[in-house]
Design a protein around this motif. Structure first.
Motif, mmCIF file in Angstrom:
data_model
loop_
_atom_site.group_PDB
_atom_site.id
_atom_site.type_symbol
_atom_site.label_atom_id
_atom_site.label_comp_id
_atom_site.label_asym_id
_atom_site.label_seq_id
_atom_site.Cartn_x
_atom_site.Cartn_y
_atom_site.Cartn_z
ATOM 1 N N ALA A 115 -52.750 49.203 32.152
ATOM 2 C CA ALA A 115 -53.930 48.641 32.823
ATOM 3 C C ALA A 115 -55.048 48.384 31.817
ATOM 4 C CB ALA A 115 -54.402 49.593 33.916
ATOM 5 N N LEU A 116 -55.229 49.306 30.869
ATOM 6 C CA LEU A 116 -56.239 49.099 29.835
ATOM 7 C C LEU A 116 -55.954 47.818 29.052
ATOM 8 C CD1 LEU A 116 -56.621 52.762 28.497
ATOM 9 C CD2 LEU A 116 -58.421 51.417 29.596
ATOM 10 N N ALA A 117 -54.691 47.663 28.652
ATOM 11 C CA ALA A 117 -54.321 46.477 27.882
ATOM 12 C C ALA A 117 -54.520 45.205 28.704
ATOM 13 C CB ALA A 117 -52.871 46.595 27.428
ATOM 14 N N ARG A 118 -54.211 45.279 30.011
ATOM 15 C CA ARG A 118 -54.355 44.095 30.864
ATOM 16 C C ARG A 118 -55.805 43.618 30.918
ATOM 17 N NH1 ARG A 118 -55.192 40.206 32.782
ATOM 18 N NH2 ARG A 118 -54.316 39.055 34.537
ATOM 19 N N LEU A 119 -56.750 44.553 30.771
ATOM 20 C CA LEU A 119 -58.160 44.203 30.828
ATOM 21 C C LEU A 119 -58.801 44.079 29.452
ATOM 22 C CD1 LEU A 119 -59.375 46.359 33.861
ATOM 23 C CD2 LEU A 119 -58.682 43.969 33.822
ATOM 24 N N GLY A 120 -57.974 44.141 28.401
ATOM 25 C CA GLY A 120 -58.485 43.912 27.064
ATOM 26 C C GLY A 120 -59.000 45.138 26.342
ATOM 27 N N PHE A 121 -58.753 46.341 26.889
ATOM 28 C CA PHE A 121 -59.153 47.572 26.214
ATOM 29 C C PHE A 121 -58.004 48.073 25.345
ATOM 30 C CE2 PHE A 121 -61.570 47.656 30.269
ATOM 31 C CZ PHE A 121 -62.856 47.668 29.746
ATOM 32 N N PRO A 142 -62.819 53.639 30.163
ATOM 33 C CA PRO A 142 -64.155 53.033 30.061
ATOM 34 C C PRO A 142 -65.017 53.430 31.264
ATOM 35 C CG PRO A 142 -62.401 51.396 29.819
ATOM 36 C CD PRO A 142 -61.767 52.638 30.346
ATOM 37 N N SER A 143 -66.300 53.122 31.179
ATOM 38 C CA SER A 143 -67.191 53.360 32.313
ATOM 39 C C SER A 143 -66.827 52.432 33.471
ATOM 40 C CB SER A 143 -68.644 53.116 31.905
ATOM 41 O OG SER A 143 -68.858 51.730 31.660
ATOM 42 N N GLY A 144 -67.288 52.775 34.662
ATOM 43 C CA GLY A 144 -67.019 51.939 35.817
ATOM 44 C C GLY A 144 -67.542 50.533 35.653
ATOM 45 N N GLU A 145 -68.757 50.392 35.104
ATOM 46 C CA GLU A 145 -69.331 49.064 34.917
ATOM 47 C C GLU A 145 -68.530 48.250 33.903
ATOM 48 O OE1 GLU A 145 -71.642 47.377 36.540
ATOM 49 O OE2 GLU A 145 -71.720 49.078 37.932
ATOM 50 N N ALA A 146 -68.041 48.922 32.867
ATOM 51 C CA ALA A 146 -67.225 48.218 31.872
ATOM 52 C C ALA A 146 -65.914 47.742 32.484
ATOM 53 C CB ALA A 146 -66.957 49.129 30.676
ATOM 54 N N ILE A 147 -65.324 48.565 33.337
ATOM 55 C CA ILE A 147 -64.079 48.178 34.009
ATOM 56 C C ILE A 147 -64.331 46.983 34.933
ATOM 57 C CG2 ILE A 147 -62.332 48.915 35.687
ATOM 58 C CD1 ILE A 147 -62.690 51.773 34.546
ATOM 59 N N LEU A 148 -65.430 47.021 35.691
ATOM 60 C CA LEU A 148 -65.756 45.918 36.595
ATOM 61 C C LEU A 148 -66.000 44.627 35.823
ATOM 62 C CD1 LEU A 148 -68.095 47.856 39.041
ATOM 63 C CD2 LEU A 148 -65.944 46.757 39.677
ATOM 64 N N ALA A 149 -66.723 44.717 34.717
ATOM 65 C CA ALA A 149 -67.002 43.530 33.915
ATOM 66 C C ALA A 149 -65.722 42.942 33.343
ATOM 67 C CB ALA A 149 -67.980 43.884 32.788
ATOM 68 N N ALA A 194 -55.507 41.504 37.352
ATOM 69 C CA ALA A 194 -56.703 42.098 36.760
ATOM 70 C C ALA A 194 -57.375 43.056 37.746
ATOM 71 C CB ALA A 194 -57.682 41.004 36.340
ATOM 72 N N ALA A 195 -57.461 42.652 39.015
ATOM 73 C CA ALA A 195 -58.054 43.524 40.038
ATOM 74 C C ALA A 195 -57.207 44.775 40.223
ATOM 75 C CB ALA A 195 -58.189 42.771 41.355
ATOM 76 N N GLN A 196 -55.897 44.624 40.225
ATOM 77 C CA GLN A 196 -55.024 45.783 40.386
ATOM 78 C C GLN A 196 -55.183 46.772 39.235
ATOM 79 O OE1 GLN A 196 -50.910 44.642 41.320
ATOM 80 N NE2 GLN A 196 -51.698 42.703 42.139
ATOM 81 N N ALA A 197 -55.278 46.240 38.021
ATOM 82 C CA ALA A 197 -55.474 47.102 36.854
ATOM 83 C C ALA A 197 -56.814 47.820 36.943
ATOM 84 C CB ALA A 197 -55.393 46.286 35.572
ATOM 85 N N ALA A 198 -57.859 47.100 37.359
ATOM 86 C CA ALA A 198 -59.185 47.704 37.490
ATOM 87 C C ALA A 198 -59.190 48.786 38.562
ATOM 88 C CB ALA A 198 -60.213 46.635 37.812
ATOM 89 N N GLY A 199 -58.515 48.528 39.675
ATOM 90 C CA GLY A 199 -58.443 49.532 40.736
ATOM 91 C C GLY A 199 -57.775 50.807 40.278
ATOM 92 N N LEU A 200 -56.699 50.663 39.531
ATOM 93 C CA LEU A 200 -56.005 51.834 38.999
ATOM 94 C C LEU A 200 -56.934 52.645 38.091
ATOM 95 C CD1 LEU A 200 -52.376 52.067 37.772
ATOM 96 C CD2 LEU A 200 -54.188 52.952 36.321
ATOM 97 N N LEU A 201 -57.645 51.960 37.197
ATOM 98 C CA LEU A 201 -58.527 52.659 36.252
ATOM 99 C C LEU A 201 -59.719 53.298 36.971
ATOM 100 C CD1 LEU A 201 -58.592 50.083 33.305
ATOM 101 C CD2 LEU A 201 -57.255 52.198 33.462
ATOM 102 N N LEU A 202 -60.308 52.577 37.919
ATOM 103 C CA LEU A 202 -61.447 53.125 38.650
ATOM 104 C C LEU A 202 -61.054 54.344 39.476
ATOM 105 C CD1 LEU A 202 -63.088 49.792 39.823
ATOM 106 C CD2 LEU A 202 -64.106 51.448 38.247
ATOM 107 N N ALA A 203 -59.870 54.293 40.100
ATOM 108 C CA ALA A 203 -59.405 55.438 40.892
ATOM 109 C C ALA A 203 -59.112 56.632 40.000
ATOM 110 C CB ALA A 203 -58.163 55.058 41.694
#
Length: 357
Positions: A264-270, A277-284, A239-248
């Motif tokens: 990565a989106l699918a891994r985080l439920g998007f 998504p926004s940065g805050e949405a990715i972090l959440a 989950a952290a790896q997917a978030a890092g990819l999206l945030l970068a």
């Protein structure tokens, strides 16, 4: 030294100062610049230059403006003016010589990874008339006509500025005699040559073609892949790896979606194929999918650090951006995996230091 300051916030942070150095040091600087020096032609500028610290390194006597005490005092003054931590180990002093007819066009000296970020230009051209040219121009953009200030090269007058995306400036051609200048370059502690080496070393183990990719320029730099790989190396979960990819990817403002975005989106439920998504949405989402044992502050710090390191080779350095990232990383650096912790300590040293303003 640099006492009578006029400081400006627009179009970028810069200052002017008359009578910048005491008379004895100023006279010595003028004599050095006006004497016989082995000037070197720059590959990127029409003006000639010379690294004066290197030039005098093998000589018994160095001018006062090259002594360590003077340089530390100058660094401290610039550090206070710009409220940014400057490296004590990385100070460059250059002589510049611009001949009649030589123009320095509009440019911003935007600091990339490991580049100097603060500059003080001291003028030492004597016997000037208004028609002699050599004006240092402050620009509001890259348009040659967008001049906010034109500064004549009076002897011992300083122009200091913070380099960045907007620090456009130019110098008009002298018409009658060479323009002589003494230039002090300073490095931000968060973007020093040592920091640049640490960043490149961290990325080289993950991206075997890192040197080639960096040479190709920012447009081709794979920041999302680098962020994901860093988090994997630090043993952060999927989950952290997917978030890092999206945030970068979001930080890089990519126009073409990087490989792995939809996964990565699918891994985080998007939904796959959805806009980033926004940065805050990715972090959440990362926190929600990371499991109950994941500490949100540590996760946020790891993600901020990974995105910072991954994007460093393609980003113009900014103290403001560095400060924001430091606030996210530094308080929780001690909780990060050991490699990430050491990297965070090198990239985000405490500023201001404890007990100091």
């Amino acid at each position: 030294m640099l006492d009578n300051i006029l400081f400006f916030e627009r179009p970028y942070r810069h200052f002017l100062c008359v009578d910048s150095l005491d008379q004895a040091v100023a006279a010595q600087a003028a004599a050095v610049l006006g004497g016989p020096l082995p000037w070197e032609q720059s590959a990127v500028s029409v003006a000639s230059r010379l690294d004066l610290r290197r030039h005098y390194a093998q000589r018994a006597e160095a001018p006062a403006f090259l002594h360590s005490g003077f340089l530390n005092e100058m660094r401290g003054r610039v550090q206070t003016l710009f409220q940014a931590p400057l490296s004590a180990d990385d100070i460059q002093v250059q002589g510049r010589r611009q001949l009649p007819g030589q123009r320095i066009g509009v440019h911003n000296d935007s600091p990339g990874l490991g580049d100097e970020g603060y500059r003080v230009v001291l003028q030492f051209t004597h016997d000037l008339s208004p028609e002699d040219g050599g004006l240092f121009n402050i620009h509001a953009g890259d348009d040659p006509e967008a001049i906010c200030q034109s500064i004549r090269p009076y002897p011992n007058l300083a122009v200091g500025f913070e380099m960045g995306a907007q620090s456009y400036h130019s110098v008009t051609p002298p018409t009658r005699q060479p323009r002589a200048a003494l230039i002090f370059n300073f490095w931000h502690q968060g973007n020093s040559p040592v920091v640049a080496r640490r960043v490149r070393q961290a990325l080289a183990t993950l991206l075997p073609d890192v040197a080639r990719l960096e040479e190709e320029g920012p447009a081709n730099w794979p920041a999302p892949r680098a962020a994901q790989a860093l988090l994997a190396e630090w043993c952060m979960g999927n989950a952290a790896q997917a978030a890092g990819l999206l945030l970068a990817a979001a930080a890089a403002s990519e126009t073409v979606r990087s490989p792995g975005i939809d996964k990565a989106l699918a891994r985080l439920g998007f939904p796959a194929g959805a806009p980033l998504p926004s940065g805050e949405a990715i972090l959440a989402a990362a926190q929600a999918h990371a499991g109950l044992n994941s500490d949100p502050d540590t996760l946020r710090a790891a993600l901020a650090l990974a995105v910072w390191v991954a994007g460093a080779p393609s980003r113009i350095f900014s103290h403001e951006h560095w400060s924001r990232c430091a606030a996210q990383v530094r308080p929780w650096a001690h909780r990060l995996p050991i490699r990430a912790m050491h990297l965070a300590e090198a990239l985000f040293p405490e500023w201001p230091r404890a007990g100091k303003v």
